[in-house]
Design a protein around this motif. Structure first.
Motif, PDB file in Angstrom:
ATOM      1  N   ALA A  17      -8.512 -32.169  20.861  1.00 16.40           N
ATOM      2  CA  ALA A  17      -9.307 -30.960  20.625  1.00 16.40           C
ATOM      3  C   ALA A  17      -8.678 -29.815  21.409  1.00 16.40           C
ATOM      4  N   TYR A  70      -7.489 -33.354  30.359  1.00 16.50           N
ATOM      5  CA  TYR A  70      -8.189 -32.101  30.103  1.00 16.50           C
ATOM      6  C   TYR A  70      -7.394 -31.026  30.850  1.00 16.50           C
ATOM      7  N   LEU A  90     -16.541 -30.809  30.863  1.00 18.84           N
ATOM      8  CA  LEU A  90     -15.987 -31.202  29.566  1.00 18.84           C
ATOM      9  C   LEU A  90     -15.742 -32.711  29.512  1.00 18.84           C
ATOM     10  N   GLU A  93     -19.017 -34.730  29.034  1.00 23.66           N
ATOM     11  CA  GLU A  93     -19.590 -34.602  27.694  1.00 23.66           C
ATOM     12  C   GLU A  93     -18.705 -35.274  26.645  1.00 23.66           C
ATOM     13  N   PHE A  94     -17.396 -35.106  26.769  1.00 26.18           N
ATOM     14  CA  PHE A  94     -16.483 -35.703  25.783  1.00 26.18           C
ATOM     15  C   PHE A  94     -16.538 -37.223  25.861  1.00 26.18           C
ATOM     16  N   SER A  97     -19.868 -38.388  24.233  1.00 26.20           N
ATOM     17  CA  SER A  97     -19.980 -38.242  22.784  1.00 26.20           C
ATOM     18  C   SER A  97     -18.860 -38.916  22.005  1.00 26.20           C
ATOM     19  N   ASN A  98     -17.680 -39.083  22.636  1.00 21.43           N
ATOM     20  CA  ASN A  98     -16.530 -39.600  21.875  1.00 21.43           C
ATOM     21  C   ASN A  98     -15.753 -40.703  22.590  1.00 21.43           C
ATOM     22  N   PHE A 112     -11.134 -34.438  16.974  1.00 27.65           N
ATOM     23  CA  PHE A 112     -12.418 -34.018  17.536  1.00 27.65           C
ATOM     24  C   PHE A 112     -12.489 -32.501  17.638  1.00 27.65           C
ATOM     25  N   SER A 114     -14.344 -30.529  16.251  1.00 28.12           N
ATOM     26  CA  SER A 114     -15.722 -30.036  16.320  1.00 28.12           C
ATOM     27  C   SER A 114     -16.198 -29.882  17.766  1.00 28.12           C
ATOM     28  N   PHE A 115     -15.535 -30.573  18.696  1.00 30.84           N
ATOM     29  CA  PHE A 115     -15.898 -30.448  20.110  1.00 30.84           C
ATOM     30  C   PHE A 115     -15.586 -29.050  20.622  1.00 30.84           C
ATOM     31  N   ASP A 116     -14.823 -28.284  19.847  1.00 32.38           N
ATOM     32  CA  ASP A 116     -14.490 -26.919  20.222  1.00 32.38           C
ATOM     33  C   ASP A 116     -15.749 -26.079  20.437  1.00 32.38           C
ATOM     34  N   TYR A 118     -18.629 -27.013  21.719  1.00 32.34           N
ATOM     35  CA  TYR A 118     -19.129 -27.262  23.069  1.00 32.34           C
ATOM     36  C   TYR A 118     -18.201 -26.619  24.106  1.00 32.34           C
TER      37      TYR A 118
END
Length: 216
Positions: A17, A70, A90, A93-94, A97-98, A112, A114-116, A118
């Motif tokens: 992401a 990250y 980050l 949360e990442f 969720s993933n 991922f 779509s994580f953009d 967040y």
């Protein structure tokens, strides 16, 4: 200010992401995104888990957590504490969720994306002027990053230094610090013995004399 953030799988450097501030000139960041890719390429499981790498007006901050990198590009004036707290946010949360998907060998680049959403929301929180104005209040909650290794981009990319060497240097510093702390404790203990041993000896002798004279 946070300029861009990228999430990459550590083992094969697959980008998962990414987020870039739409208001920024991508041409301005082109040199630094190229540097970011080179930094990521050099990272491996033995590298320092977090570090700051300075480059001109910007600093690359990266965090490795659970097999994921990250990495963010920030203006050099931006607080390192906020930068690493942002990355920690980050990462949590990442992973939540993933985390169970990142080892999938069939993942495609930017799977991922779509994580953009967040990432952008979180970035705005950490760029809020009130957050920066209240930094002193946040310090109690922010992670201590005084031991985060800081490196210059020229040393890392153009003079042959590696992030593994940074890790070894950091580990050596920690080991030396621990050794000197142990030595300091021993010195303090020895000093206390020298200070109080005569008093203890006199006290024992006095107790013995009282016992010998009055209680024997």
């Amino acid at each position: 200010m946070i300029r861009s953030t990228t999430i990459v799988r550590l083992r094969d450097k697959l980008p998962l992401a990414a987020s870039t501030d739409d208001s920024q000139d991508l041409n301005e960041l082109a040199k630094y995104t190229a540097e970011e890719k080179e930094i990521v390429r050099k990272l491996n499981p033995t590298s320092e888990s977090r570090a700051s790498i300075e480059s001109g007006p910007f600093t690359h901050h990266y965090l490795i957590s659970n097999g994921v990198i990250y990495i963010t590009i920030c203006e050099k004036s931006y607080s390192r504490k906020l930068a690493f707290t942002y990355l920690d946010d980050l990462a949590k949360e990442f992973s939540t969720s993933n985390g169970n998907k990142i080892d999938n060998p069939d993942l495609r680049a930017f799977a991922f994306i779509s994580f953009d959403n967040y990432m952008q929301k979180t970035q705005r929180v950490y760029e809020d002027s009130r957050t920066n104005l209240n930094l002193d209040k946040l310090n109690a909650e922010l992670q201590d990053v005084t031991r985060v290794m800081t490196k210059n981009i020229e040393d890392l990319l153009y003079r042959g230094d590696t992030l593994d060497r940074m890790s070894n240097m950091s580990s050596t510093l920690r080991a030396e610090s621990s050794k000197y702390r142990s030595a300091a404790k021993k010195i303090n203990f020895d000093a206390m013995i020298r200070q109080y041993a005569p008093i203890a000896g006199v006290s024992l002798m006095f107790v013995f004399m009282v016992w010998w004279i009055f209680l024997r």
